[in-house]
Design an enzyme around this catalytic site. Structure first.
Site, PDB file in Angstrom:
ATOM      1  N   GLY A 147       0.840  -1.193   0.000  1.00 30.43           N
ATOM      2  CA  GLY A 147       0.000   0.000   0.000  1.00 30.43           C
ATOM      3  C   GLY A 147       0.877   1.245   0.000  1.00 30.43           C
ATOM      4  N   GLY A 148       0.313   2.319   0.552  1.00 23.01           N
ATOM      5  CA  GLY A 148       1.056   3.582   0.582  1.00 23.01           C
ATOM      6  C   GLY A 148       2.350   3.486   1.363  1.00 23.01           C
ATOM      7  N   GLY A 202      24.854  11.622 -29.391  1.00 25.58           N
ATOM      8  CA  GLY A 202      24.330  12.295 -28.197  1.00 25.58           C
ATOM      9  C   GLY A 202      24.839  11.630 -26.936  1.00 25.58           C
ATOM     10  N   ALA A 203      25.027  10.303 -27.016  1.00 31.44           N
ATOM     11  CA  ALA A 203      25.489   9.571 -25.836  1.00 31.44           C
ATOM     12  C   ALA A 203      26.891  10.036 -25.432  1.00 31.44           C
ATOM     13  CB  ALA A 203      25.474   8.074 -26.100  1.00 31.44           C
TER      14      ALA A 203
END
Ligand code: HXC
Length: 519
Positions: A171-172, A406-407
């Site tokens: 859960g949370g 770009g890498a």
């Protein structure tokens, strides 16, 4: 009550508190292969160093007859102790008390040690083993969680926060560990999910086991939620001790320097021949890492996740260093969305806590294709670029082989404020590989050729010309983008020298509330 009796009474109360939810529940915990909250703390901390706080806290809930069921300490053991002599604050949820579920008072105990850790500038380690919000307390428990979340957020980047998951975390409740710096899960008994298998079945119809939904293996390999997977709680505790050894106590301190008996000028001859002649043949980047760091010791983070990039901690001449390295042995070391996010988070941790970064580059580029584009590789790749570009800690980069497109820019290039950028003579720093480049540059000419033999030799000739010009580090070195081309076997020495020169580095980013990293 006579005064002497008061002392006896205190001792009794302490013994009672140490039993948590009682012997029967402790036996059941052990039967599942789990340790108790206190046994775990004893494993984690230096022997005899633990000082417990709030042992006499009890819950104040009266719903569902809970006023008749109270346990000293109320489901969590909190306090401080030391790891290798350095102070840490801890909380360890006690599953034997209402399944370790979080009550208002449990939250107050946890918040107290978190506040103390912030005041003292010391790490917090949380051991999670809990059925979630204490159902009988309703919204008071939810508020208790939020109190912890807010502290996790404010402590982020100020003190190291580590979460061990030694039982359920559902859960949370998962969001407190998720807000911390590192998560460790154990192979047995440890699981994390926002909704459990029963809810999944009723909402989506999917049939799935607890392990397949949120066990250590899926979170280590698929989701990347956990950074470490340990075989046992004992191994997990040792891993956390080791992890802490690489970190400073807080963001204003330097990581501890340890004595180094590994010669700083150790030459590693094997590195001169480790790179295969065929640029498409893989090798194991970890061999290079182990060869250059102190005593070959490397603590890998996220070992099973996005294996095309390696991140982890090592030491150079006793100084803690973060290592980020492309791994040609997996997906050719390409950058994809997962690898970018994994490395970005690591770089930011190191930057927040003054841990210098060594980047070892062998990257053919970003992974092409609709799968990656739809997964948002543009934004994820930008995260890594952002993390490197904003980092002000010392950054040393060694380009081992490919550094394309770009890498190349992303992987701690000179223009992203890389401090020392070295390359091996085997480096290939270019816009792209030869085959791709010639296809684009000479495509028209190639398509016009009808004789296959002639076409083949034309392509080979053009590719050789391209490689001659770009498949080396010297063009980048001629622009000053590479500070030096180094002999591979001397890498350890050159890296140590570079970090030594950077010890007094001072760089500040422009003043602002905070940056807007592309999340
Ligand atoms: C109160 C709880 C509890 C809870 C367990 N117990 N969870 N008591 N509140 N949330 C108690 C049980 O009644 C039992 O008490 C003891 O703990 C041990 O539980 P068992 O079920 O016997 O243990 P086990 O079979 O190992 O199962 C563990 C479990 C299961 C998988 C965690 O207990 C479970 O599913 N619990 C409920 C989980 C849940 O739905 N929690 C709320 C999630 S929502 P006795 O007296 O018999 O020893 C949530 C929101 C958080 O957490 C939001 C944050 C923002």
């Amino acid at each position: 009550m006579k005064n002497q009796q008061k002392v006896v009474d205190l001792i009794d109360k302490r013994e009672q508190a140490k039993l948590g939810g009682g012997e029967k529940r402790i036996a059941s915990q052990h039967k599942k292969g789990k340790l108790t909250a206190r046994e775990r703390i004893d494993l984690l901390l230096d022997e005899g160093s633990f000082e417990e706080l709030d042992m006499f806290v009890t819950h104040r809930c009266t719903n569902f007859g809970l006023d008749k069921e109270k346990y000293l300490g109320d489901g969590v053991v909190t306090g401080h102790g030391t790891i290798d002599g350095r102070i840490v604050f801890v909380f360890s949820q006690d599953f034997t008390v209402f399944g370790g579920s979080l009550s208002e008072t449990m939250s107050q105990k946890i918040c107290k040690v978190m506040d103390m850790a912030m005041k003292m500038g010391a790490p917090v380690i949380g051991i999670n083993d809990s059925g979630g919000a204490r159902i009988q307390e309703g919204v008071a428990s939810l508020a208790g969680y939020a109190e912890i979340f807010e502290r996790n957020i404010l402590a982020s980047g100020v003190i190291p926060q580590i979460s061990a998951i030694f039982g359920p975390c559902a859960g949370g409740a998962v969001y407190s560990p998720a807000l911390t710096d590192f998560i460790l899960m154990t192979e047995q008994n440890s699981f994390m999910f926002v909704t459990g298998p029963k809810v999944v079945k009723s909402v989506t119809g999917e049939d799935i086991t607890t392990e397949d939904l949120g066990g250590a293996d899926v979170h280590a390999r698929k989701s990347g939620v956990t950074h470490f997977k340990a075989e046992s709680e004992e191994e997990g505790a040792m891993l956390i001790r080791k992890l802490i050894s690489y970190m400073p106590q807080n963001n204003l301190e330097e990581p501890p320097l340890v004595a180094c008996d590994d010669p700083i000028d150790r030459l590693e001859d094997s590195l001169n021949s480790i790179i295969p002649d065929n640029p498409n043949q893989p090798y194991d980047m970890k061999d290079i890492i182990h060869a250059i760091v102190d005593n070959g010791e490397f603590l890998e983070v996220h070992r099973h996740y996005a294996r095309n990039i390696i991140v982890g901690f090592a030491r150079f001449n006793g100084a803690s260093t973060g290592i980020v390295a492309n791994q040609p042995n997996f997906l050719a070391g390409v950058l994809d969305s997962d690898a970018s996010r994994k490395a970005a988070r690591f770089v930011r941790f190191c930057d927040a806590f003054n841990i210098p970064i060594l980047t070892l580059v062998d990257v053919p580029g970003f992974l092409p294709g609709s799968g990656q584009e739809y997964a948002g590789i543009i934004v994820h790749g930008a995260k890594l670029m952002f993390a490197y570009g904003e980092a002000t800690i010392p950054k040393v980069t060694v380009t081992i082989r490919k550094s394309y497109g770009g890498a190349h820019d992303v992987m701690s290039s000179k223009q992203l404020r890389g401090d020392f950028n070295y390359a091996w003579p085997t480096a290939e720093i270019a816009v792209m590989g030869a085959a791709g480049a010639i296809e684009i540059l000479e495509g028209k000419a190639i398509r016009a050729m009808t004789n296959e033999e002639e076409k083949k030799s034309f392509i080979a000739e053009k590719e050789a010309e391209y490689e001659e010009k770009f498949a080396n580090p010297y063009q980048a070195a001629s622009f000053g983008y590479i500070d030096d081309v180094i002999e591979p076997r001397n890498t350890r020495f050159r890296v140590i020298r570079a970090f030594e020169a950077l010890q007094t580095k001072k760089v500040l980013n422009p003043p602002r509330k905070h940056a807007n990293i592309p999340l």
